[in-house]
Design a protein around this motif. Structure first.
Motif, PDB file in Angstrom:
ATOM      1  N   UNK A   2       0.842  -1.204   0.000  1.00 52.37           N
ATOM      2  CA  UNK A   2       0.000   0.000   0.000  1.00 52.37           C
ATOM      3  C   UNK A   2       0.877   1.253   0.000  1.00 52.37           C
ATOM      4  N   UNK A   3       1.906   1.264   0.818  1.00 54.01           N
ATOM      5  CA  UNK A   3       2.811   2.416   0.859  1.00 54.01           C
ATOM      6  C   UNK A   3       3.507   2.608  -0.480  1.00 54.01           C
ATOM      7  N   UNK A   4       3.886   1.493  -1.111  1.00 61.26           N
ATOM      8  CA  UNK A   4       4.520   1.581  -2.428  1.00 61.26           C
ATOM      9  C   UNK A   4       3.557   2.152  -3.459  1.00 61.26           C
ATOM     10  N   UNK A   5       2.287   1.743  -3.404  1.00 62.24           N
ATOM     11  CA  UNK A   5       1.303   2.281  -4.333  1.00 62.24           C
ATOM     12  C   UNK A   5       1.108   3.774  -4.106  1.00 62.24           C
ATOM     13  N   UNK A   6       1.172   4.204  -2.872  1.00 62.19           N
ATOM     14  CA  UNK A   6       1.056   5.644  -2.597  1.00 62.19           C
ATOM     15  C   UNK A   6       2.235   6.403  -3.184  1.00 62.19           C
ATOM     16  N   UNK A   7       3.429   5.830  -3.068  1.00 61.81           N
ATOM     17  CA  UNK A   7       4.598   6.476  -3.665  1.00 61.81           C
ATOM     18  C   UNK A   7       4.473   6.525  -5.182  1.00 61.81           C
ATOM     19  N   UNK A   8       3.991   5.438  -5.774  1.00 59.35           N
ATOM     20  CA  UNK A   8       3.808   5.422  -7.224  1.00 59.35           C
ATOM     21  C   UNK A   8       2.766   6.455  -7.650  1.00 59.35           C
ATOM     22  N   UNK A   9       1.699   6.600  -6.864  1.00 52.31           N
ATOM     23  CA  UNK A   9       0.669   7.579  -7.189  1.00 52.31           C
ATOM     24  C   UNK A   9       1.236   8.999  -7.175  1.00 52.31           C
ATOM     25  N   UNK A  10       2.085   9.278  -6.191  1.00 48.71           N
ATOM     26  CA  UNK A  10       2.705  10.600  -6.116  1.00 48.71           C
ATOM     27  C   UNK A  10       3.695  10.800  -7.258  1.00 48.71           C
ATOM     28  N   UNK A  11       4.489   9.766  -7.526  1.00 50.26           N
ATOM     29  CA  UNK A  11       5.526   9.862  -8.562  1.00 50.26           C
ATOM     30  C   UNK A  11       4.923  10.008  -9.950  1.00 50.26           C
ATOM     31  N   UNK A  12       3.820   9.298 -10.192  1.00 52.42           N
ATOM     32  CA  UNK A  12       3.267   9.232 -11.547  1.00 52.42           C
ATOM     33  C   UNK A  12       1.942   9.991 -11.693  1.00 52.42           C
ATOM     34  N   UNK A  13       1.595  10.779 -10.696  1.00 54.23           N
ATOM     35  CA  UNK A  13       0.476  11.723 -10.801  1.00 54.23           C
ATOM     36  C   UNK A  13      -0.852  11.016 -11.090  1.00 54.23           C
ATOM     37  N   UNK A  14      -1.185  10.040 -10.235  1.00 48.69           N
ATOM     38  CA  UNK A  14      -2.530   9.468 -10.296  1.00 48.69           C
ATOM     39  C   UNK A  14      -3.121   9.422  -8.890  1.00 48.69           C
TER      40      UNK A  14
END
Length: 235
Positions: free
Chosen positions: A25-37
Protein backbone atom coordinates in the motif's frame (compact mmCIF):
# COMPACT_ATOMS: atom_id res chain seq x y z
CA UNK A 1 -4.52 19.79 -11.95
CA UNK A 2 -6.38 16.64 -12.97
CA UNK A 3 -4.59 13.37 -12.32
CA UNK A 4 -3.93 10.71 -14.99
CA UNK A 5 -6.36 8.18 -13.58
CA UNK A 6 -7.76 6.87 -10.30
CA UNK A 7 -6.96 3.50 -8.74
CA UNK A 8 -8.75 1.56 -6.00
CA UNK A 9 -6.28 -0.59 -4.05
CA UNK A 10 -8.10 -3.43 -2.30
CA UNK A 11 -6.42 -5.69 0.29
CA UNK A 12 -9.17 -7.76 1.93
CA UNK A 13 -8.11 -11.27 3.01
CA UNK A 14 -10.10 -14.28 4.14
CA UNK A 15 -7.25 -16.69 4.67
CA UNK A 16 -3.52 -16.03 4.65
CA UNK A 17 -2.67 -12.38 5.37
CA UNK A 18 0.63 -11.29 3.84
CA UNK A 19 3.01 -9.25 5.96
CA UNK A 20 3.90 -7.29 2.82
CA UNK A 21 0.41 -5.80 2.31
CA UNK A 22 1.14 -2.56 4.17
CA UNK A 23 4.45 -2.25 2.32
CA UNK A 24 2.51 -2.70 -0.92
CA UNK A 25 0.00 0.00 0.00
CA UNK A 26 2.81 2.42 0.86
CA UNK A 27 4.52 1.58 -2.43
CA UNK A 28 1.30 2.28 -4.33
CA UNK A 29 1.06 5.64 -2.60
CA UNK A 30 4.60 6.48 -3.66
CA UNK A 31 3.81 5.42 -7.22
CA UNK A 32 0.67 7.58 -7.19
CA UNK A 33 2.70 10.60 -6.12
CA UNK A 34 5.53 9.86 -8.56
CA UNK A 35 3.27 9.23 -11.55
CA UNK A 36 0.48 11.72 -10.80
CA UNK A 37 -2.53 9.47 -10.30
CA UNK A 38 -5.12 9.28 -7.54
CA UNK A 39 -5.37 6.28 -5.24
CA UNK A 40 -7.73 5.06 -2.53
CA UNK A 41 -7.07 2.04 -0.29
CA UNK A 42 -9.87 -0.06 1.17
CA UNK A 43 -10.42 -3.44 2.81
CA UNK A 44 -14.21 -3.20 2.96
CA UNK A 45 -15.84 -5.25 0.13
CA UNK A 46 -18.94 -3.03 0.29
CA UNK A 47 -16.85 -0.27 -1.33
CA UNK A 48 -16.84 -2.36 -4.50
CA UNK A 49 -20.38 -1.45 -5.48
CA UNK A 50 -21.59 -0.17 -8.82
CA UNK A 51 -21.98 3.47 -7.75
CA UNK A 52 -18.64 3.80 -5.96
CA UNK A 53 -16.66 2.05 -8.71
CA UNK A 54 -17.73 4.64 -11.29
CA UNK A 55 -15.01 7.03 -10.09
CA UNK A 56 -12.15 4.56 -10.67
CA UNK A 57 -10.25 3.50 -13.78
CA UNK A 58 -8.52 0.45 -12.31
CA UNK A 59 -8.94 -1.83 -9.30
CA UNK A 60 -5.80 -3.34 -7.77
CA UNK A 61 -6.14 -6.54 -5.75
CA UNK A 62 -3.02 -6.49 -3.59
CA UNK A 63 -2.42 -9.94 -2.04
CA UNK A 64 -6.12 -10.61 -1.48
CA UNK A 65 -7.04 -14.17 -0.43
CA UNK A 66 -10.10 -16.37 -0.08
CA UNK A 67 -13.78 -15.74 -0.78
CA UNK A 68 -14.54 -12.12 0.02
CA UNK A 69 -17.45 -10.88 -2.14
CA UNK A 70 -21.21 -11.34 -2.13
CA UNK A 71 -23.26 -11.71 -5.33
CA UNK A 72 -24.00 -7.99 -5.68
CA UNK A 73 -20.34 -7.04 -5.31
CA UNK A 74 -19.35 -9.64 -7.89
CA UNK A 75 -21.84 -8.19 -10.36
CA UNK A 76 -20.45 -4.70 -9.75
CA UNK A 77 -16.88 -5.84 -10.43
CA UNK A 78 -17.95 -7.64 -13.59
CA UNK A 79 -19.77 -4.53 -14.82
CA UNK A 80 -16.71 -2.40 -14.02
CA UNK A 81 -14.50 -4.49 -16.29
CA UNK A 82 -17.20 -4.78 -18.96
CA UNK A 83 -17.36 -0.97 -19.08
CA UNK A 84 -13.80 -0.96 -20.43
CA UNK A 85 -11.82 -0.48 -17.24
CA UNK A 86 -8.87 -2.33 -15.73
CA UNK A 87 -7.83 -4.91 -13.14
CA UNK A 88 -4.43 -5.53 -11.55
CA UNK A 89 -3.75 -8.65 -9.49
CA UNK A 90 -0.66 -8.86 -7.29
CA UNK A 91 0.70 -12.11 -5.82
CA UNK A 92 -2.13 -13.93 -3.97
CA UNK A 93 -4.84 -12.24 -6.01
CA UNK A 94 -4.62 -15.60 -7.83
CA UNK A 95 -5.52 -17.33 -4.54
CA UNK A 96 -8.80 -15.43 -4.32
CA UNK A 97 -12.39 -16.47 -5.18
CA UNK A 98 -11.44 -19.86 -6.64
CA UNK A 99 -15.11 -20.74 -7.19
CA UNK A 100 -15.97 -17.53 -9.08
CA UNK A 101 -15.24 -18.61 -12.65
CA UNK A 102 -15.47 -15.14 -14.16
CA UNK A 103 -12.85 -13.89 -11.71
CA UNK A 104 -10.44 -16.79 -12.20
CA UNK A 105 -10.55 -16.13 -15.95
CA UNK A 106 -9.96 -12.43 -15.26
CA UNK A 107 -6.77 -13.32 -13.38
CA UNK A 108 -5.79 -15.96 -15.96
CA UNK A 109 -4.40 -18.74 -13.75
CA UNK A 110 -5.22 -19.85 -10.21
CA UNK A 111 -2.69 -20.50 -7.46
CA UNK A 112 -2.06 -24.14 -6.55
CA UNK A 113 1.01 -24.42 -4.29
CA UNK A 114 4.45 -22.91 -3.74
CA UNK A 115 7.85 -24.04 -2.46
CA UNK A 116 9.98 -22.08 0.02
CA UNK A 117 11.19 -18.55 -0.77
CA UNK A 118 14.24 -18.77 -3.03
CA UNK A 119 16.38 -16.86 -5.48
CA UNK A 120 15.64 -17.85 -9.06
CA UNK A 121 16.37 -16.69 -12.60
CA UNK A 122 13.59 -14.71 -14.27
CA UNK A 123 13.30 -14.16 -18.01
CA UNK A 124 11.66 -11.19 -19.70
CA UNK A 125 9.38 -12.51 -22.42
CA UNK A 126 8.18 -9.14 -23.73
CA UNK A 127 10.32 -6.03 -23.23
CA UNK A 128 7.73 -3.89 -24.99
CA UNK A 129 5.25 -4.16 -22.14
CA UNK A 130 5.53 -1.07 -19.89
CA UNK A 131 7.81 -1.41 -16.89
CA UNK A 132 10.08 -4.05 -18.42
CA UNK A 133 11.85 -1.97 -21.07
CA UNK A 134 14.98 -1.37 -18.97
CA UNK A 135 15.38 -4.90 -17.61
CA UNK A 136 18.00 -7.35 -18.89
CA UNK A 137 16.69 -10.41 -20.69
CA UNK A 138 17.41 -12.47 -17.56
CA UNK A 139 17.96 -11.47 -13.94
CA UNK A 140 17.97 -12.96 -10.44
CA UNK A 141 15.04 -12.34 -8.10
CA UNK A 142 14.08 -13.66 -4.66
CA UNK A 143 10.43 -14.45 -4.07
CA UNK A 144 7.81 -17.09 -3.38
CA UNK A 145 7.27 -18.80 -6.75
CA UNK A 146 3.71 -19.92 -7.29
CA UNK A 147 2.77 -23.04 -9.19
CA UNK A 148 -0.44 -22.36 -11.11
CA UNK A 149 -3.31 -24.11 -12.80
CA UNK A 150 -3.32 -24.32 -16.56
CA UNK A 151 -4.14 -21.06 -18.29
CA UNK A 152 -7.85 -20.27 -18.16
CA UNK A 153 -7.89 -18.12 -21.30
CA UNK A 154 -6.33 -18.51 -24.72
CA UNK A 155 -5.43 -14.82 -25.07
CA UNK A 156 -3.01 -14.49 -22.15
CA UNK A 157 0.12 -12.53 -23.08
CA UNK A 158 3.07 -13.65 -20.96
CA UNK A 159 5.74 -11.12 -20.03
CA UNK A 160 7.80 -12.78 -17.25
CA UNK A 161 8.71 -16.43 -16.65
CA UNK A 162 10.87 -18.24 -14.08
CA UNK A 163 13.48 -20.86 -14.96
CA UNK A 164 12.70 -23.95 -12.89
CA UNK A 165 16.28 -25.16 -13.33
CA UNK A 166 17.40 -22.25 -11.16
CA UNK A 167 15.45 -23.19 -7.99
CA UNK A 168 13.82 -26.14 -6.23
CA UNK A 169 10.15 -26.54 -7.12
CA UNK A 170 9.50 -29.22 -4.47
CA UNK A 171 6.83 -28.69 -1.81
CA UNK A 172 4.44 -30.93 0.09
CA UNK A 173 1.27 -29.63 1.77
CA UNK A 174 -0.53 -32.68 3.09
CA UNK A 175 -1.86 -34.38 -0.02
CA UNK A 176 -0.83 -31.47 -2.27
CA UNK A 177 2.61 -31.65 -3.85
CA UNK A 178 4.55 -29.24 -6.05
CA UNK A 179 6.43 -30.56 -9.02
CA UNK A 180 6.79 -27.42 -11.09
CA UNK A 181 5.18 -26.37 -14.34
CA UNK A 182 7.92 -27.49 -16.71
CA UNK A 183 9.83 -25.58 -19.37
CA UNK A 184 7.38 -22.66 -19.38
CA UNK A 185 6.51 -21.32 -15.93
CA UNK A 186 4.74 -17.95 -16.19
CA UNK A 187 5.08 -15.30 -13.50
CA UNK A 188 3.40 -12.24 -15.05
CA UNK A 189 0.97 -11.67 -17.92
CA UNK A 190 -1.74 -9.41 -19.29
CA UNK A 191 -4.88 -9.78 -21.38
CA UNK A 192 -7.92 -8.09 -22.83
CA UNK A 193 -10.89 -9.61 -21.01
CA UNK A 194 -14.66 -9.17 -21.23
CA UNK A 195 -14.41 -5.62 -22.53
CA UNK A 196 -11.65 -4.49 -20.17
CA UNK A 197 -8.00 -5.13 -19.31
CA UNK A 198 -6.28 -7.42 -16.80
CA UNK A 199 -2.66 -7.53 -15.60
CA UNK A 200 -1.27 -10.00 -13.09
CA UNK A 201 2.11 -10.48 -11.44
CA UNK A 202 2.93 -13.28 -9.01
CA UNK A 203 5.83 -11.32 -7.53
CA UNK A 204 5.50 -9.29 -4.35
CA UNK A 205 5.42 -11.79 -1.49
CA UNK A 206 8.22 -10.18 0.52
CA UNK A 207 8.03 -6.68 2.05
CA UNK A 208 11.48 -5.88 0.63
CA UNK A 209 10.15 -6.24 -2.94
CA UNK A 210 8.24 -2.98 -2.55
CA UNK A 211 11.48 -1.08 -1.95
CA UNK A 212 13.11 -2.23 -5.19
CA UNK A 213 12.89 -0.11 -8.32
CA UNK A 214 12.82 -3.18 -10.59
CA UNK A 215 9.58 -4.32 -9.01
CA UNK A 216 8.06 -0.86 -8.67
CA UNK A 217 8.62 -0.19 -12.37
CA UNK A 218 7.08 -3.57 -13.22
CA UNK A 219 4.11 -2.84 -10.96
CA UNK A 220 3.47 0.65 -12.29
CA UNK A 221 3.75 -0.60 -15.87
CA UNK A 222 0.90 -3.01 -15.19
CA UNK A 223 -1.21 -0.43 -13.35
CA UNK A 224 -0.67 2.16 -16.10
CA UNK A 225 -1.62 -0.26 -18.88
CA UNK A 226 -4.65 -1.63 -17.03
CA UNK A 227 -5.91 1.88 -16.22
CA UNK A 228 -5.31 3.48 -19.63
CA UNK A 229 -4.68 0.80 -22.24
CA UNK A 230 -1.47 2.63 -23.15
CA UNK A 231 2.08 1.30 -23.20
CA UNK A 232 5.37 1.21 -25.04
CA UNK A 233 3.45 -0.01 -28.08
CA UNK A 234 -0.25 -0.36 -28.75
CA UNK A 235 -0.76 -3.42 -26.53
Amino acid sequence: MAKQFKALVFTKTNGWHHESILDGVQAMRRLAERHHFDMEWHEDPSRLNAENLKQFDVIVFLSTTGDIFNAEQKRAIEAFIQSGKGFVGIHSASDTEHNWQWYTKLVGHTFYIHPEIQTARLKVENKFFPGLEHLPEQFLWTDEYYEFSEGLNENLNYILTVDENSYSTDAQWGELSAKGMGDFHPIAWYQQYDGGRSFYTALGHMPAAYQQEIFLNHLYGGVYWAATGKGMLNQ
